[in-house]
Scaffold this active site. Structure first.
Site, PDB file in Angstrom:
ATOM      1  N   SER A  50       9.932   0.409   5.984  1.00  0.00           N
ATOM      2  CA  SER A  50       9.227   0.900   7.170  1.00  0.00           C
ATOM      3  C   SER A  50      10.172   1.087   8.340  1.00  0.00           C
ATOM      4  O   SER A  50      10.116   2.106   9.044  1.00  0.00           O
ATOM      5  CB  SER A  50       8.110  -0.076   7.553  1.00  0.00           C
ATOM      6  OG  SER A  50       7.182  -0.208   6.500  1.00  0.00           O
ATOM      7  N   VAL A  74      12.791 -10.452   5.764  1.00  0.00           N
ATOM      8  CA  VAL A  74      13.171  -9.038   5.822  1.00  0.00           C
ATOM      9  C   VAL A  74      12.795  -8.549   7.224  1.00  0.00           C
ATOM     10  O   VAL A  74      11.718  -7.984   7.426  1.00  0.00           O
ATOM     11  CB  VAL A  74      12.446  -8.226   4.731  1.00  0.00           C
ATOM     12  CG1 VAL A  74      12.942  -6.791   4.698  1.00  0.00           C
ATOM     13  CG2 VAL A  74      12.635  -8.875   3.359  1.00  0.00           C
ATOM     14  N   TYR A 124       5.411  -4.933  -2.064  1.00  0.00           N
ATOM     15  CA  TYR A 124       5.446  -4.843  -0.602  1.00  0.00           C
ATOM     16  C   TYR A 124       4.005  -4.899  -0.125  1.00  0.00           C
ATOM     17  O   TYR A 124       3.249  -3.948  -0.300  1.00  0.00           O
ATOM     18  CB  TYR A 124       6.116  -3.530  -0.225  1.00  0.00           C
ATOM     19  CG  TYR A 124       6.455  -3.318   1.231  1.00  0.00           C
ATOM     20  CD1 TYR A 124       6.108  -4.229   2.228  1.00  0.00           C
ATOM     21  CD2 TYR A 124       7.146  -2.176   1.620  1.00  0.00           C
ATOM     22  CE1 TYR A 124       6.444  -4.012   3.546  1.00  0.00           C
ATOM     23  CE2 TYR A 124       7.487  -1.934   2.938  1.00  0.00           C
ATOM     24  CZ  TYR A 124       7.136  -2.850   3.897  1.00  0.00           C
ATOM     25  OH  TYR A 124       7.463  -2.614   5.214  1.00  0.00           O
ATOM     26  N   TYR A 133      -3.649   6.389  -0.185  1.00  0.00           N
ATOM     27  CA  TYR A 133      -4.373   7.657  -0.051  1.00  0.00           C
ATOM     28  C   TYR A 133      -5.564   7.682  -1.007  1.00  0.00           C
ATOM     29  O   TYR A 133      -6.680   7.927  -0.607  1.00  0.00           O
ATOM     30  CB  TYR A 133      -3.467   8.877  -0.282  1.00  0.00           C
ATOM     31  CG  TYR A 133      -4.188  10.183   0.018  1.00  0.00           C
ATOM     32  CD1 TYR A 133      -4.314  10.620   1.335  1.00  0.00           C
ATOM     33  CD2 TYR A 133      -4.755  10.947  -0.988  1.00  0.00           C
ATOM     34  CE1 TYR A 133      -4.997  11.793   1.630  1.00  0.00           C
ATOM     35  CE2 TYR A 133      -5.435  12.121  -0.701  1.00  0.00           C
ATOM     36  CZ  TYR A 133      -5.559  12.537   0.600  1.00  0.00           C
ATOM     37  OH  TYR A 133      -6.237  13.698   0.879  1.00  0.00           O
ATOM     38  N   LYS A 193       7.587  -8.950  -0.698  1.00  0.00           N
ATOM     39  CA  LYS A 193       7.851  -8.829   0.738  1.00  0.00           C
ATOM     40  C   LYS A 193       6.499  -8.825   1.426  1.00  0.00           C
ATOM     41  O   LYS A 193       5.720  -7.876   1.291  1.00  0.00           O
ATOM     42  CB  LYS A 193       8.622  -7.561   1.074  1.00  0.00           C
ATOM     43  CG  LYS A 193       8.841  -7.400   2.584  1.00  0.00           C
ATOM     44  CD  LYS A 193       9.470  -6.077   2.930  1.00  0.00           C
ATOM     45  CE  LYS A 193       9.784  -6.025   4.422  1.00  0.00           C
ATOM     46  NZ  LYS A 193       8.720  -5.501   5.240  1.00  0.00           N
TER      47      LYS A 193
END
Length: 310
Positions: free
Chosen positions: A49, A212, A138, A112, A166
């Site tokens: 990101s 992170v 993630y 989506y 993460k």
């Protein structure tokens, strides 16, 4: 290089420096990698990101992974974001990362599309089975609108599907369930990494393996000091470093919310800070994000000065 099992320590999500015409600024990217390695980080995560992966075309993504892996030359592990809507699209990114020599990939739940937990599990199994690289889940519900269930993550870890997590969910209770569950199920090779810049000391205290931090681009030395203090059991020093970094993190709010979104403000602040510190040539964020004004950039400089970084 061989990926540590588990991956531990400070693994910043590397910003992607851009030229004024929105191409990847390779020279600045290499200086940023040097800056992070000089800070003592334990790994690098490209195309996350903070790397603006959602804004980068596939050609830019390929340049970033190829150049960083080659430039690092095995000094630390390099994880690559393979972030896309569904499994077959993700697998294209995984193959590109493997061809570049990345050590692992970071993958969100599908998005989506409207997905069911069974489909989320199948997604990760397919990517792990066909992708030939260790997969880190993630957990990013703010962006993909699916919260990864702790039991699902632990089941996939026990199957050998996931090498780590993460956690950028903001759900400290859920993070704790994963950490305690990994210990209870005896999953010593499964890494639990927090994506929160602001609660690293508490995550490490509950047993997380590392962090992170997007802000780690700006101050890698600070996060390395925090991690090492926690590792040594010096929680007073860890807390003091965490509080300094929390104050520095306030830079992400310098942007005027009436004219820009949180991504423009936060990523713009990180890049402005890197520019002010002489690490990257241009603080531009990828279109259609809105650039910081001169006055907002001045505020970033004040945060850096207060933290002893300018």
């Amino acid at each position: 290089m061989t990926l540590p099992s588990p991956l531990t320590g400070v693994v910043p999500p590397v910003c992607t420096p851009l030229t004024p015409d929105n191409e990847v600024d390779v020279a600045s990217l290499e200086r940023l990698v040097d800056h992070l390695l000089d800070g003592g980080v334990d790994g690098l995560f490209v195309l996350g990101s903070s790397s603006e992966a959602a804004y980068l075309p596939d050609g830019h993504r390929k340049v970033v992974v190829d150049r960083v892996v080659r430039y690092v030359g095995g000094q630390v592990p390099v994880l690559a974001g393979a972030i896309d809507m569904t499994a077959l699209r993700v697998l294209d990114h995984v193959r590109a990362a493997a061809d570049a020599g990345a050590d692992g990939v970071v993958v969100t739940a599908p998005f989506y599309t409207r997905t069911h937990p069974a489909e989320v599990a199948r997604h990760f199994r397919l990517v792990a089975d066909r992708g030939a690289l260790p997969v880190f889940a993630y957990d990013l519900p703010v962006s993909v609108h699916t919260k990864l269930d702790a039991d699902l993550v632990l089941d996939l870890a026990a199957e050998g599907v996931l090498a780590g997590l993460k956690d950028s969910s903001g759900d400290d209770g859920g993070l704790r369930r994963v950490v305690l569950g990994a210990h209870a199920r005896a999953l010593p090779s499964f890494a639990v990494l927090t994506g929160s810049e602001l609660t690293v000391d508490s995550a490490l205290a509950m047993g997380a393996d590392g962090v992170v931090p997007g802000l780690g681009n700006v101050d890698p030395h600070g996060y390395v000091r925090l991690y090492r203090a926690a590792l040594a059991g010096d929680w007073a020093r860890a807390r003091a470093e965490q509080e300094r970094l929390c104050a520095l993190y306030r830079m992400v709010a310098v942007g005027d919310p009436l004219r820009m979104g949180a991504s423009s403000s936060g990523l713009g602040a990180f890049k402005a800070a890197l520019h002010l510190r002489g690490v990257i040539d241009c603080p531009l964020t990828a279109v259609p994000q809105v650039p910081l004004s001169g006055a907002e950039t001045e505020q970033v400089g004040k945060h850096l000065a207060a933290a002893g970084l300018l």
